[in-house]
Design a protein around this motif. Structure first.
Motif, PDB file in Angstrom:
ATOM      1  N   GLU A 106      -8.181 -15.760  44.807  1.00 13.05           N
ATOM      2  CA  GLU A 106      -7.689 -14.598  45.534  1.00 13.05           C
ATOM      3  C   GLU A 106      -6.547 -13.917  44.793  1.00 13.05           C
ATOM      4  N   GLY A 107      -5.738 -14.715  44.085  1.00 10.48           N
ATOM      5  CA  GLY A 107      -4.628 -14.110  43.360  1.00 10.48           C
ATOM      6  C   GLY A 107      -3.834 -15.128  42.581  1.00 10.48           C
ATOM      7  N   GLY A 123      -8.079 -12.133  40.394  1.00 10.07           N
ATOM      8  CA  GLY A 123      -7.601 -11.622  41.666  1.00 10.07           C
ATOM      9  C   GLY A 123      -6.351 -10.782  41.516  1.00 10.07           C
ATOM     10  N   VAL A 124      -5.557 -10.741  42.572  1.00 13.89           N
ATOM     11  CA  VAL A 124      -4.323  -9.952  42.585  1.00 13.89           C
ATOM     12  C   VAL A 124      -3.226 -10.700  41.837  1.00 13.89           C
ATOM     13  N   ALA A 156       4.365  -5.356  33.631  1.00 15.17           N
ATOM     14  CA  ALA A 156       3.289  -4.426  33.278  1.00 15.17           C
ATOM     15  C   ALA A 156       1.942  -4.889  33.829  1.00 15.17           C
ATOM     16  N   MET A 157       1.725  -6.201  33.908  1.00 15.01           N
ATOM     17  CA  MET A 157       0.437  -6.739  34.358  1.00 15.01           C
ATOM     18  C   MET A 157       0.360  -6.901  35.873  1.00 15.01           C
ATOM     19  N   ALA A 158       1.515  -6.920  36.551  1.00 10.54           N
ATOM     20  CA  ALA A 158       1.541  -7.238  37.980  1.00 10.54           C
ATOM     21  C   ALA A 158       0.943  -6.122  38.828  1.00 10.54           C
ATOM     22  N   ASP A 159       0.182  -6.515  39.843  1.00 16.66           N
ATOM     23  CA  ASP A 159      -0.311  -5.573  40.844  1.00 16.66           C
ATOM     24  C   ASP A 159       0.730  -5.358  41.935  1.00 16.66           C
ATOM     25  N   ALA A 160       1.553  -6.372  42.170  1.00 13.86           N
ATOM     26  CA  ALA A 160       2.624  -6.291  43.162  1.00 13.86           C
ATOM     27  C   ALA A 160       3.793  -7.123  42.668  1.00 13.86           C
ATOM     28  N   ILE A 161       5.006  -6.735  43.069  1.00  9.57           N
ATOM     29  CA  ILE A 161       6.215  -7.405  42.607  1.00  9.57           C
ATOM     30  C   ILE A 161       7.121  -7.670  43.796  1.00  9.57           C
ATOM     31  N   GLN A 374      -7.322  -2.276  45.419  1.00  9.72           N
ATOM     32  CA  GLN A 374      -8.141  -2.415  44.220  1.00  9.72           C
ATOM     33  C   GLN A 374      -9.595  -2.067  44.503  1.00  9.72           C
ATOM     34  N   THR A 375     -10.088  -2.466  45.674  1.00  2.54           N
ATOM     35  CA  THR A 375     -11.469  -2.155  46.038  1.00  2.54           C
ATOM     36  C   THR A 375     -11.681  -0.652  46.137  1.00  2.54           C
ATOM     37  N   GLU A 376     -10.709   0.029  46.730  1.00  2.00           N
ATOM     38  CA  GLU A 376     -10.803   1.486  46.834  1.00  2.00           C
ATOM     39  C   GLU A 376     -10.759   2.138  45.461  1.00  2.00           C
ATOM     40  N   ALA A 377      -9.934   1.550  44.567  1.00  2.00           N
ATOM     41  CA  ALA A 377      -9.752   2.149  43.235  1.00  2.00           C
ATOM     42  C   ALA A 377     -11.003   2.028  42.377  1.00  2.00           C
ATOM     43  N   ILE A 378     -11.758   0.924  42.541  1.00  2.00           N
ATOM     44  CA  ILE A 378     -12.915   0.703  41.671  1.00  2.00           C
ATOM     45  C   ILE A 378     -14.234   1.048  42.356  1.00  2.00           C
ATOM     46  N   ARG A 379     -14.167   1.619  43.556  1.00  2.00           N
ATOM     47  CA  ARG A 379     -15.405   1.967  44.246  1.00  2.00           C
ATOM     48  C   ARG A 379     -16.216   2.927  43.384  1.00  2.00           C
TER      49      ARG A 379
END
Length: 682
Positions: A106-107, A123-124, A156-161, A374-379
């Motif tokens: 999951e992450g 994952g995230v 730079a790689m993180a999706d959330a901080i 992420q799902t919305e971004a890669i739809r």
């Protein structure tokens, strides 16, 4: 059940802190793959005992729902060269362990100041900054420059901080250039017996080091109240050590040393006040002391130094002090105050509000929110044409230069005696079988040959291509406009999208390569597509390599504005278009032999057996892997290769900056001529 990877700033069996407590709470609903802080294998027996398992990514179950992965390092882990090798070992151990998990990932929560996020799909990616690592570099033994490099890479790689305190979140936000949330420390509320009688005893729990204010401790000790001290000594400064010796030697001080958390909880049931006497330093102002909430979890009121994180808790059960005398007075006053039902309730309410379960729920919500984003971004966006509501397909073409005339360094390689015969053998052995074995055959394959090819080669082409698996075209050169014309003629341009893939004539592909690259979602066109994991085969060994800009590159574009994988160097396509990097199992195989234009072993030595099914017939004849070879390669040889590649990349980048891309070829030609002259002289 899903897996959460937790990259820790400590070892599992260290004093329980933020990482361990958060992981234990997460494990109530997830499988947690715990990644230890890297330590020298010469110093820790357990790391040596599980060395081979760690290198293979085999984690050890240490608690229900928690698997521990130890990370071995060479002695001198804070030294520059060893740091570099440690990074390589860490990345490979984690990638292998993630691949072994039985549940989807999951992450990844990265709370380490020295470990980078793993590459590839995982994952995230949540970066959790637990302390002001720059300000605490001396305590950790690493240079601030190195810690900054790692942090910038992870940011730079993180999706959330997230950060452990508001002040630290503000600092990290400035560095990251994006918002940073607060994920404070927590506690585990304890069930205390009603009417519990406590002694007039003061407790100090935690590591004894330079983070403590000895002036405050001396002031409390001078009141002659009994003071119970629990925790290990981890100080480094000689002056601090001398003063700590004197403090612990006082007759009213009872120092118990490090203890199990269950024993600490039992002792806290007997005390009346817990103290957090932190020094007012930049490091401490950004921290969130665990001990403050641990006292409250045990039903003990607290006296603490006035620091931002303590004020953030905002509990009436915490007394703040700004000087040693105020601190000592607050301790005496708290001891004298009776423990009323109201005070007990205030303490219990604060502990429940800031429990580790509340913190882990915050983490899970954050991971899930990021997954939605992420799902919305890669739809995938459907490409349609007027009057047609159905998605359009793709015209997929593999492109291979067999013996096209070329200038520069490559011409010198191709001029070697036996080069063409060798390429024919390699093409039949690796390249051709891998295209014939593709699970999805809805592609075309253009192979370009020199019009001046010898008669035996043209006869061979007719014989080997009897099934028409490729289209042989003879060209002296292939400029971009002629390539597009060839592509249209071969495919008919019947679909909306063009997909081209580069394939060298001496390399091979996994049987699902075509399917995977066709199924890769690109949110914009054109886009370069890279299947990052691959294999490198030498004459007697196989190496696993992650190369996000490998030569097996593909480009998706619209037929209305077509561009191809040959429009730029394979590693520079991302400079002119979007780039998509996907992971998974190895997708390609580069063959190393004496006539390579680029002939270097890279990656990690692996057993070829697990990859045989996806590369049928391409991995035969490999020497079985011995345990000694595996360990030596991962600890020493792979590090040497990585350092060599880093130096080579830096040199290449410098040359391109000064001389341009043509300069690289000129230097290769010069060096090639020099080597020939030397051989003649010898």
């Amino acid at each position: 059940m899903k897996t959460v990877v937790y990259m820790s700033g400590t070892r599992w069996d260290s004093l329980p802190g933020t990482d361990k407590m958060l992981a234990l709470s997460l494990a109530k609903a997830h499988h947690v793959l715990w990644v230890d802080h890297p330590v020298p294998l010469t110093r820790y027996h357990d790391v040596r005992a599980r060395l081979l398992q760690s290198l293979r990514g085999q984690a050890e179950e240490v608690e229900p729902g928690i698997s521990r992965l130890r990370i071995p390092a060479l002695p001198g882990v804070s030294k520059p060269i060893v740091r570099y090798s440690t990074g390589i070992i860490t990345a490979r151990c984690v990638r292998t362990a993630v691949a072994r998990t039985d549940w989807p990932v999951e992450g990844v929560i990265n709370a380490s100041p020295i470990m980078k996020f793993p590459s590839g799909p995982c994952g995230v990616r949540l970066l959790h900054v637990t302390d002001d690592w720059f300000a605490g570099s001396t305590l950790m033994g690493f240079s601030p420059v190195f810690l900054r490099q790692i942090l910038l890479s992870n940011l730079a790689m993180a999706d959330a901080i997230t950060a452990v305190s508001e002040g630290l979140a503000e600092k990290v936000s400035v560095l990251a250039g994006k918002s940073v949330g607060v994920l404070a420390n927590g506690c585990t509320p304890l069930d205390t017996a009603p009417g519990l009688v406590r002694r007039p005893l003061v407790a100090l729990v935690g590591q004894l080091n330079e983070r403590l204010d000895l002036d405050v401790l001396d002031a409390v000790a001078a009141t002659e109240v009994p003071l119970l001290v629990i925790g290990p000594r981890t100080e480094g400064d000689p002056v601090f050590r001398s003063r700590l010796d004197a403090f612990l030697a006082r007759p009213n001080i009872d120092w118990r040393g490090p203890m199990k958390s269950t024993d600490v909880a039992t002792l806290l049931e007997t005390v009346s006040v817990g103290i957090t006497p932190y020094a007012d330093t930049e490091f401490n102002r950004s921290s969130f002391p665990l001990k403050t909430l641990d006292y409250l979890a045990a039903g003990v009121p607290v006296v603490a130094t006035d620091l931002p994180a303590t004020r953030w808790i905002g509990s009436p059960a915490i007394r703040l002090a700004n000087s040693p005398s105020q601190f000592a007075a607050a301790v005496l006053d708290t001891l004298r105050r009776p423990m009323t039902t109201k005070r007990q309730q205030e303490i219990a309410d604060t502990a429940r509000t800031h429990s580790w379960d509340a913190r882990s729920s915050q983490v899970v919500r954050l991971l899930q929110d990021q997954q939605i984003l992420q799902t919305e971004a890669i739809r995938p966006q459907t490409i349609t044409t007027p009057g047609n509501d159905h998605p359009q397909g793709v015209d997929h073409v593999f492109l291979t230069r067999f013996n096209l005339p070329s200038a520069g360094f490559e011409s010198m390689v191709r001029a070697k005696q036996g080069w063409l015969q060798n390429r024919v053998e390699l093409f039949e052995r690796f390249c051709l079988p891998s295209l014939r074995a593709q699970t999805r055959q809805n592609f075309k394959w253009i192979v370009y040959f020199d019009p001046q090819s010898p008669r035996w080669l043209t006869d061979w082409i007719a014989k080997v291509n009897v099934d028409g698996v490729f289209t042989a075209l003879f060209r002296e050169e292939v400029p971009a406009h002629e390539l597009i014309t060839d592509l249209k003629q071969v495919t008919g341009a019947t679909n909306a999208t063009l997909l081209t893939t580069n394939l060298d004539n001496d390399d091979g592909l996994a049987i699902d390569f075509a399917a995977r690259v066709q199924d890769t979602v690109c949110t914009e066109l054109p886009s370069a597509v890279y299947l990052s994991p691959g294999l490198i085969r030498s004459s007697n060994a196989v190496y696993l390599r992650h190369d996000p800009r490998n030569a097996f590159c593909s480009v998706k574009s619209s037929w209305t504005d077509p561009t191809t994988c040959w429009s730029a160097w394979h590693d520079r396509l991302g400079e002119t278009m979007a780039a998509v990097d996907t992971g998974g199992s190895p997708a390609w195989m580069q063959v190393i032999h004496g006539n390579n234009v680029s002939n270097r072993i890279r990656g990690r030595l692996v057993d070829p057996a697990p990859f045989q099914a996806n590369f049928p017939g391409l991995l035969t004849g490999i020497t079985p892997l011995r345990r000694r070879d595996f360990v030596l390669d991962l600890l020493f040889r792979s590090s040497t290769r990585a350092v060599r590649e880093a130096l080579r990349a830096a040199t290449k980048a410098a040359i391109i900056k000064v001389l341009g891309t043509a300069g690289i070829d000129k230097i290769k030609v010069f060096l090639g001529h020099s080597r020939r002259e030397n051989k003649r002289c010898n």
